[in-house]
Design an enzyme around this catalytic site. Sequence first.
Site, PDB file in Angstrom:
ATOM      1  N   LEU A   1       0.884  -1.156   0.000  1.00 49.60           N
ATOM      2  CA  LEU A   1       0.000   0.000   0.000  1.00 49.60           C
ATOM      3  C   LEU A   1       0.923   1.207   0.000  1.00 49.60           C
ATOM      4  O   LEU A   1       1.664   1.443   0.951  1.00 49.60           O
ATOM      5  CB  LEU A   1      -0.929   0.017   1.211  1.00 49.60           C
ATOM      6  CG  LEU A   1      -2.079   1.034   1.164  1.00 49.60           C
ATOM      7  CD1 LEU A   1      -2.990   0.775  -0.033  1.00 49.60           C
ATOM      8  CD2 LEU A   1      -2.898   0.994   2.445  1.00 49.60           C
ATOM      9  N   ASP A   2       0.903   1.966  -1.082  1.00 48.63           N
ATOM     10  CA  ASP A   2       1.894   3.005  -1.308  1.00 48.63           C
ATOM     11  C   ASP A   2       1.852   4.098  -0.253  1.00 48.63           C
ATOM     12  O   ASP A   2       0.844   4.301   0.424  1.00 48.63           O
ATOM     13  CB  ASP A   2       1.685   3.639  -2.686  1.00 48.63           C
ATOM     14  CG  ASP A   2       1.806   2.632  -3.815  1.00 48.63           C
ATOM     15  OD1 ASP A   2       2.641   1.723  -3.684  1.00 48.63           O
ATOM     16  OD2 ASP A   2       1.064   2.758  -4.800  1.00 48.63           O
TER      17      ASP A   2
END
Length: 255
Positions: free
Chosen positions: A123-124
């Site tokens: 999850l950036d």
Amino acid sequence: MAFTRTYDGDEPVRVNKWLGQTGVCSRREADTLIANGLVSIDGETISDAGRKIQPGETLTLNDTAQAALASGMTLVLHKPVGYVSGQPDPGKIPAVRLLNKPNRIGEGEIPARDASLPPIGRLDEDSRGLLLLSSDGVVAKAVIGPASELDKEYLVVVDGLITEGKLSRLRHGLVLNDKPLKPARVTQIGPQRLRFILDEGKYRQIRRMCDLVGLEVVDLYRTRIGPLELGDLPEGRWRHLTNEERAMLIAHSAS
């Protein structure tokens, strides 16, 4: 059954770093598995902790490695923007910093500061929402293993003109790294709001997909991984995965 996964990145990367980034285990655990001869690439056992995996190569953890990773805790975090999921580069803030008592919802063990809790899926830094952090190899395999059938759901705010033609391309027909993407379920739910449901999770996939059709992602929020929903867990807070949720993830991963 042994864990296998094919590397889909663009550039070679150290095996321990890749395993840490993808949430299979920590870098330290990866080094131990390599030293014990439990890791192979394209059928060849590796022994060098500095070995890099090349694009398209397939890594395998044998049954002994799987057993070594099959216990531990799993935490559910509502990750805010500004935190990175895995091992941070200098100047970046890892999501594990949020795993303290003031941020805990409910009961359960507070992980030690040096606990190995790699992310289960990316999850950036500039994305928010549901993130799993776990030392449980069975959960990791259920969520990101090659046989997993768990989809992920995202709510996305975009800038740009949304047309039926762009939605059609997002659903089917895009190519990343010279490889066609699996069909995606994409629906418009508001003036600039889209819902994405993906059966794969390539690096910054939704942002890159939107770029290809002339849309810019303004906000990306993951709400669900398979049967597990973020629900009303407040941003920046965390809780323990329940035994029932763990069993549900494992059961749904190959259903």
